[in-house]
Design a protein around this motif. Structure first.
Motif, PDB file in Angstrom:
ATOM      1  N   PRO A  42       0.745  -1.165  -0.055  1.00  0.00           N
ATOM      2  CA  PRO A  42       0.224   0.065  -0.220  1.00  0.00           C
ATOM      3  C   PRO A  42       0.728   0.814  -0.280  1.00  0.00           C
ATOM      4  N   LYS A  43       0.374   2.287  -1.201  1.00  0.00           N
ATOM      5  CA  LYS A  43       1.160   3.102  -1.086  1.00  0.00           C
ATOM      6  C   LYS A  43       0.722   4.210  -0.610  1.00  0.00           C
ATOM      7  N   THR A  44      -1.187   4.769  -0.230  1.00  0.00           N
ATOM      8  CA  THR A  44      -1.320   6.045   0.319  1.00  0.00           C
ATOM      9  C   THR A  44      -2.281   5.358   1.889  1.00  0.00           C
ATOM     10  N   LEU A  45      -2.412   6.078   2.705  1.00  0.00           N
ATOM     11  CA  LEU A  45      -2.814   6.594   3.955  1.00  0.00           C
ATOM     12  C   LEU A  45      -4.178   5.065   3.857  1.00  0.00           C
ATOM     13  N   ASP A  46      -5.331   5.438   2.897  1.00  0.00           N
ATOM     14  CA  ASP A  46      -6.059   4.982   3.182  1.00  0.00           C
ATOM     15  C   ASP A  46      -6.163   2.907   2.779  1.00  0.00           C
ATOM     16  N   GLY A  47      -4.847   3.041   1.439  1.00  0.00           N
ATOM     17  CA  GLY A  47      -4.570   1.850   1.690  1.00  0.00           C
ATOM     18  C   GLY A  47      -4.002   1.308   2.709  1.00  0.00           C
ATOM     19  N   PHE A  48      -3.099   1.647   3.357  1.00  0.00           N
ATOM     20  CA  PHE A  48      -2.196   1.380   4.342  1.00  0.00           C
ATOM     21  C   PHE A  48      -3.476   0.535   5.135  1.00  0.00           C
ATOM     22  N   MET A  49      -4.589   1.680   6.018  1.00  0.00           N
ATOM     23  CA  MET A  49      -4.476   1.543   6.833  1.00  0.00           C
ATOM     24  C   MET A  49      -6.103   0.165   6.964  1.00  0.00           C
ATOM     25  N   ASP A  50      -6.554   0.129   5.814  1.00  0.00           N
ATOM     26  CA  ASP A  50      -6.822  -1.318   5.181  1.00  0.00           C
ATOM     27  C   ASP A  50      -5.687  -2.397   4.822  1.00  0.00           C
ATOM     28  N   ALA A  51      -4.137  -1.968   5.216  1.00  0.00           N
ATOM     29  CA  ALA A  51      -3.695  -3.254   5.269  1.00  0.00           C
ATOM     30  C   ALA A  51      -3.491  -3.772   6.929  1.00  0.00           C
ATOM     31  N   LEU A  52      -3.706  -3.015   7.763  1.00  0.00           N
ATOM     32  CA  LEU A  52      -3.536  -2.850   9.047  1.00  0.00           C
ATOM     33  C   LEU A  52      -4.825  -4.113   9.656  1.00  0.00           C
ATOM     34  N   GLU A  53      -5.706  -3.556   8.715  1.00  0.00           N
ATOM     35  CA  GLU A  53      -6.973  -4.532   9.768  1.00  0.00           C
ATOM     36  C   GLU A  53      -6.926  -5.632   9.045  1.00  0.00           C
ATOM     37  N   ALA A  54      -6.776  -5.619   7.528  1.00  0.00           N
ATOM     38  CA  ALA A  54      -6.890  -7.093   6.831  1.00  0.00           C
ATOM     39  C   ALA A  54      -5.605  -7.996   8.066  1.00  0.00           C
ATOM     40  N   LEU A  55      -4.632  -7.560   8.012  1.00  0.00           N
ATOM     41  CA  LEU A  55      -3.685  -8.316   8.968  1.00  0.00           C
ATOM     42  C   LEU A  55      -3.839  -8.466  10.171  1.00  0.00           C
ATOM     43  N   LYS A  56      -5.340  -7.477  10.400  1.00  0.00           N
ATOM     44  CA  LYS A  56      -5.611  -7.320  12.460  1.00  0.00           C
ATOM     45  C   LYS A  56      -6.222  -9.053  11.793  1.00  0.00           C
ATOM     46  N   GLY A  57      -7.607  -8.893  10.563  1.00  0.00           N
ATOM     47  CA  GLY A  57      -8.477  -9.869  10.868  1.00  0.00           C
ATOM     48  C   GLY A  57      -7.740 -11.458  10.784  1.00  0.00           C
ATOM     49  N   ALA A  58      -6.309 -11.284  10.197  1.00  0.00           N
ATOM     50  CA  ALA A  58      -5.973 -13.045   9.394  1.00  0.00           C
ATOM     51  C   ALA A  58      -4.990 -12.864  10.902  1.00  0.00           C
ATOM     52  N   GLY A  59      -4.866 -12.298  12.189  1.00  0.00           N
ATOM     53  CA  GLY A  59      -4.252 -12.785  13.074  1.00  0.00           C
ATOM     54  C   GLY A  59      -2.795 -12.274  13.632  1.00  0.00           C
ATOM     55  N   TYR A  60      -2.736 -11.564  12.726  1.00  0.00           N
ATOM     56  CA  TYR A  60      -1.383 -10.845  12.946  1.00  0.00           C
ATOM     57  C   TYR A  60      -1.543  -9.594  13.758  1.00  0.00           C
ATOM     58  N   THR A  61      -1.041  -9.168  14.829  1.00  0.00           N
ATOM     59  CA  THR A  61      -0.363  -7.741  15.474  1.00  0.00           C
ATOM     60  C   THR A  61       0.385  -6.865  14.323  1.00  0.00           C
ATOM     61  N   PRO A  62      -0.353  -6.274  13.818  1.00  0.00           N
ATOM     62  CA  PRO A  62      -0.429  -5.771  12.029  1.00  0.00           C
ATOM     63  C   PRO A  62       1.066  -4.927  11.823  1.00  0.00           C
ATOM     64  N   ILE A  63       1.061  -4.137  13.247  1.00  0.00           N
ATOM     65  CA  ILE A  63       2.353  -3.213  13.083  1.00  0.00           C
ATOM     66  C   ILE A  63       3.587  -3.219  14.241  1.00  0.00           C
ATOM     67  N   VAL A  64       4.739  -2.650  14.188  1.00  0.00           N
ATOM     68  CA  VAL A  64       5.237  -2.833  15.807  1.00  0.00           C
ATOM     69  C   VAL A  64       6.214  -2.004  15.804  1.00  0.00           C
ATOM     70  N   THR A  65       6.803  -1.206  16.676  1.00  0.00           N
ATOM     71  CA  THR A  65       8.082  -0.351  16.643  1.00  0.00           C
ATOM     72  C   THR A  65       8.250  -0.161  18.263  1.00  0.00           C
ATOM     73  N   GLY A  66       9.637  -0.087  18.526  1.00  0.00           N
ATOM     74  CA  GLY A  66      10.166  -0.301  19.866  1.00  0.00           C
ATOM     75  C   GLY A  66       9.343   1.186  20.642  1.00  0.00           C
ATOM     76  N   ALA A  67       8.520   1.692  20.764  1.00  0.00           N
ATOM     77  CA  ALA A  67       8.069   3.450  21.423  1.00  0.00           C
ATOM     78  C   ALA A  67       8.382   3.148  22.978  1.00  0.00           C
ATOM     79  N   LYS A  68       8.671   2.448  23.457  1.00  0.00           N
ATOM     80  CA  LYS A  68       9.523   2.334  24.646  1.00  0.00           C
ATOM     81  C   LYS A  68      10.735   3.100  24.905  1.00  0.00           C
ATOM     82  N   ASP A  69      11.731   2.687  23.914  1.00  0.00           N
ATOM     83  CA  ASP A  69      12.904   3.787  23.646  1.00  0.00           C
ATOM     84  C   ASP A  69      11.870   4.919  22.467  1.00  0.00           C
ATOM     85  N   GLN A  70      11.870   5.918  23.231  1.00  0.00           N
ATOM     86  CA  GLN A  70      11.735   7.401  23.164  1.00  0.00           C
ATOM     87  C   GLN A  70      12.273   7.717  21.516  1.00  0.00           C
TER      88      GLN A  70
END
Length: 452
Positions: free
Chosen positions: A187-215
């Motif tokens: 996906p190259k647009t925000l809408d497409g990216f959000m759709d991909a994240l939703e599809a990944l969530k529906g497939a049982g995956y954690t869609p996206i991750v980053t080490g946010a505790k490391d500020q």
């Protein structure tokens, strides 16, 4: 690697002879004779003595330090280099070099500086040699990746030779997870990216991750989204030309990040997940996408093989989709690299040595570690990767040539160390506290710029 030599016309001809500017044959002397070169020169001319303090604040740098120490005599036969390795945390390193410089000592000629606010007191104290003229006359830029060369050149004053591999903020993804979620193209647009994240969530995956505790990682995630709208806004805000609260780029980026958090596309309590935990979630296949620096790409590809994909941040403004993968946050840090003591007795040779040290470090990264994101043109330098690159690494190596706007991360250009800390704390709070609004976040970034 061939040694770079400087051709600064203001130097006396005697110094030029000492430097041995002619690699083949002898240089003409005042009486019409020829100066000694090659082995004759090395045997009869006293070697120039220079000292290097190489700081190791991470364990993985120790092997590089020992490699450089081992090959230096061969690479610089006309110099007698005292190469000292200092291990410790950043504060230990900082204290050591500042103490030496403040005492008026020229016992250290060249050292590695981490850049950012760490370098400011040394530069403001006139302890660091300005190297713009030396680099221009040496042909230094001819060996660099054009995008990195242009970034260095545009600085008003150059105080450091780029030394670290170029670090860009990117997304890496699990191709198998995308396939199982029915995602057929990146996906190259925000809408497409959000759709991909939703599809990944529906497939049982954690869609996206980053080490946010490391500020810093939390801040870089939001900033890279802002880059897709207006990469200049970070610099404008730091320079007082724009407020973060008035930046549509940063507002859209923060709003998109908040939506991802609220919809559960990140792991629960993402603000408490550090880099190591995020990496583990991705490497075990539980998370489908990881937002990280490009320095981890080779490791990811070694683990996943061709199942590892590279993707960039979606364009927040869909009409700019043709600019996808063009403006990337990261790049070279200002005043980060090898510095030269302004009080050195051999400025030209010290700069020459600093260039050589930088090339040795990046040659090791490229030929031993397989890191393609180095500031020098590997093909021109004759460097070869240790093995055939994975598909993701090869793609990224090609993509880097298209990057148009890649600058320091926000935390590296804040005017004070306090501002750096405050900006990262604001980003961390944004990932941690659901009641912390977009407006409050942007206002706190403005406060960070103004912090003394």
């Amino acid at each position: 690697m061939k040694k770079h030599v400087m051709r600064k016309t203001a130097l006396a001809s005697a110094l030029i002879l000492v430097m041995g500017l002619t690699a083949c044959g002898g240089a003409e002397t005042k009486d019409g004779g020829q100066s000694q070169t090659g082995e004759q020169k090395s045997e009869t001319t006293e070697k120039i003595k220079l000292s290097v303090d190489f700081f190791v604040t991470e364990d993985n740098m120790l092997d590089i330090a020992h490699y450089i120490e081992e090959v230096l005599p061969e690479q610089f036969p006309d110099y007698e280099v005292k190469f000292e390795i200092t291990q410790g945390d950043a504060q230990t390193v900082e204290t050591k070099i500042r103490t030496a410089l403040a005492s008026g000592s020229n016992s250290v000629d060249v050292w590695w500086c981490h850049g950012g606010t760490w370098a400011t007191p040394m530069i403001n104290g006139d302890f660091v040699l300005e190297m713009g003229g030396y680099l221009e006359s040496s042909g230094f830029y001819d060996d660099m990746v054009p995008q990195v060369a242009s970034f260095v050149k545009e600085q008003e004053n150059i105080y450091a030779i780029p030394f670290e591999p170029t670090s860009y903020w990117i997304n890496m993804y699990n191709k198998e997870a995308f396939e199982k979620a029915g995602i057929t193209e990146v996906p190259k647009t925000l809408d497409g990216f959000m759709d991909a994240l939703e599809a990944l969530k529906g497939a049982g995956y954690t869609p996206i991750v980053t080490g946010a505790k490391d500020q810093w990682m939390a801040l870089d995630f939001i900033e890279t989204l802002a880059y897709t709208v207006s990469p200049e806004d970070s610099f404008k805000a730091v320079n007082g030309e724009l407020k973060f609260v008035d930046s549509s780029a940063w507002r859209k980026a923060a709003e998109a990040t908040r939506e991802m958090i609220d919809k559960g596309y990140f792991p629960e309590n993402i603000g408490l997940m550090d880099r190591t935990e995020a990496d583990a979630l991705f490497s075990t296949g539980q998370a489908a996408i990881i937002s990280e620096t490009s320095s981890t790409l080779t490791t990811v590809c070694q683990e996943f093989g061709d199942n590892a994909g590279v993707m960039y941040y979606p364009m927040l403004d869909a009409e700019n989709v043709d600019q996808y993968g063009i403006n990337i946050s990261g790049g070279q840090k200002t005043n980060c690299g090898f510095m030269v003591n302004a009080a050195t007795e051999h400025p030209e040779e010290a700069v020459d040595l600093a260039i050589g040290l930088s090339k040795l470090r990046n040659q090791y990264e490229y030929t031993k570690l397989g890191n393609v994101a180095v500031p020098f043109d590997a093909e021109k330098m004759g460097w070869e990767l240790p093995e055939e690159p994975a598909e993701g690494v090869a793609q990224f190596a090609e993509d880097m040539k298209k990057f148009e706007y890649s600058k320091n991360f926000l935390q590296d250009i804040m005017p004070t160390s306090t501002g750096t800390t405050l900006s990262m704390e604001a980003a961390s709070k944004f990932f941690t506290n659901p009641d912390y609004s977009v407006d409050e976040f942007l206002q706190d970034l403005d406060k960070a710029v103004e912090a003394e």
